[in-house]
Design an enzyme around this catalytic site. Sequence first.
Site, PDB file in Angstrom:
ATOM      1  N   GLY A  58       0.821  -1.201   0.000  1.00 45.92           N
ATOM      2  CA  GLY A  58       0.000   0.000   0.000  1.00 45.92           C
ATOM      3  C   GLY A  58       0.857   1.253   0.000  1.00 45.92           C
ATOM      4  N   CYS A  59       0.257   2.376  -0.379  1.00 48.43           N
ATOM      5  CA  CYS A  59       1.019   3.618  -0.510  1.00 48.43           C
ATOM      6  C   CYS A  59       1.493   4.144   0.849  1.00 48.43           C
ATOM      7  CB  CYS A  59       0.210   4.662  -1.259  1.00 48.43           C
ATOM      8  SG  CYS A  59      -1.451   4.953  -0.603  1.00 48.43           S
ATOM      9  N   PHE A  60       0.560   4.303   1.810  1.00 44.92           N
ATOM     10  CA  PHE A  60       0.977   4.722   3.149  1.00 44.92           C
ATOM     11  C   PHE A  60       1.961   3.710   3.738  1.00 44.92           C
ATOM     12  CE2 PHE A  60      -2.877   7.546   4.141  1.00 44.92           C
ATOM     13  CZ  PHE A  60      -2.108   8.684   4.304  1.00 44.92           C
ATOM     14  N   ALA A  61       1.668   2.424   3.550  1.00 43.88           N
ATOM     15  CA  ALA A  61       2.530   1.376   4.110  1.00 43.88           C
ATOM     16  C   ALA A  61       3.946   1.477   3.574  1.00 43.88           C
ATOM     17  CB  ALA A  61       1.943   0.006   3.821  1.00 43.88           C
TER      18      ALA A  61
ATOM     19  N   CYS B 102       5.534   4.196   2.382  1.00 47.17           N
ATOM     20  CA  CYS B 102       6.206   5.383   2.892  1.00 47.17           C
ATOM     21  C   CYS B 102       6.596   5.218   4.362  1.00 47.17           C
ATOM     22  CB  CYS B 102       5.287   6.595   2.713  1.00 47.17           C
ATOM     23  SG  CYS B 102       6.120   8.183   2.908  1.00 47.17           S
TER      24      CYS B 102
END
Length: 341
Positions: free
Chosen positions: A133-136, A138
Amino acid sequence: MKHVKVGILGAAGYTGGELIRLLLNHPQAEIVFANSESNAGNLVSDVHSGLLGDTDLRFTSDMPFSEVDVLFFCFGHGKSEAFLKEHAIPTHVKIIDLAQDFRIARPDHDYVYGLPEIHRDQIRQALHVANPGCFATCIQLGLLPLAHAGLLSHDISVNAITGSTGAGQKPTATTHFSWRSGNMSVYKLFTHQHLHEICQTLNQLRPSQSPRVVDTLDEGFDADGITVDFIPYRGDFPRGIFCTEVVTLDHPADAAEMAALYQRFYADAAFTHCSSAPLDLKQVVGTNKGLVHVEVFGRKLVITSVIDNLLKGAVGQAVQNMNLMCGLDEMAGLQLKAIAF
């Protein structure tokens, strides 16, 4: 030169459009089909208008799986697993799933978690990859070196703000320009779904004697474990994620040693780089880069990490994984430059 034939499912969304853009410029990839039931027959550039003049490709309702080497799933969360139950994919076809369906390891699937900074060798051998995932992505880039060194022993505070494209292409009350512009808000406090995969990775990396990182969403929450207290924010910009993480150590840290720890961990990473100066979002927008900066305040570390949510947080990382899975140069088609202004 090796040539990879690609099929894309769910090609009409933001991630589908970005993936098509990358693959059109990839020196060793050919898009065989871009599937979209609702747009079948329409030009790709009618939906993804930024591709006008770049391609005459049309969306199709067909799915000729036998004609491709790699299949990208650009579905919404929960749809990939359902799709696989209804369709037979030839065993030789490699699958890269951008949804969250297979990110958590389970005995009933063989998907490798596609974070190249820690799983590059496994990705090279994989037939199926679950794109992070994107947040994950980063958040993990900011914490991986500390987890590997066994330095995570207290609760971790995370604040991260994402652009409007992170919510997908379908309009909602919180994605309209009139609401989003000049505005920001929090959502999914301490309950964001990416916490599952973050905790999974941190536990895989920690030395055996280090405390377990626990997910407060899990039924068997252990109050004695380390929690990742994550506050996500909606930003008023289109793309990018800016993350700050506060970690408390058992003893005061040396700034030079911490910087060296991060530099060593990412020495072989293709796209993740450590910065000695504070970061800003425009350094990564439009690129597949992940940038990390660490500052020391006694026992406190403040780590900043930034990515483009659609690229390193989604399809850029997916193409990076495709390159690894297919024996190509890891950076092929991804040497993108940041927008200067």
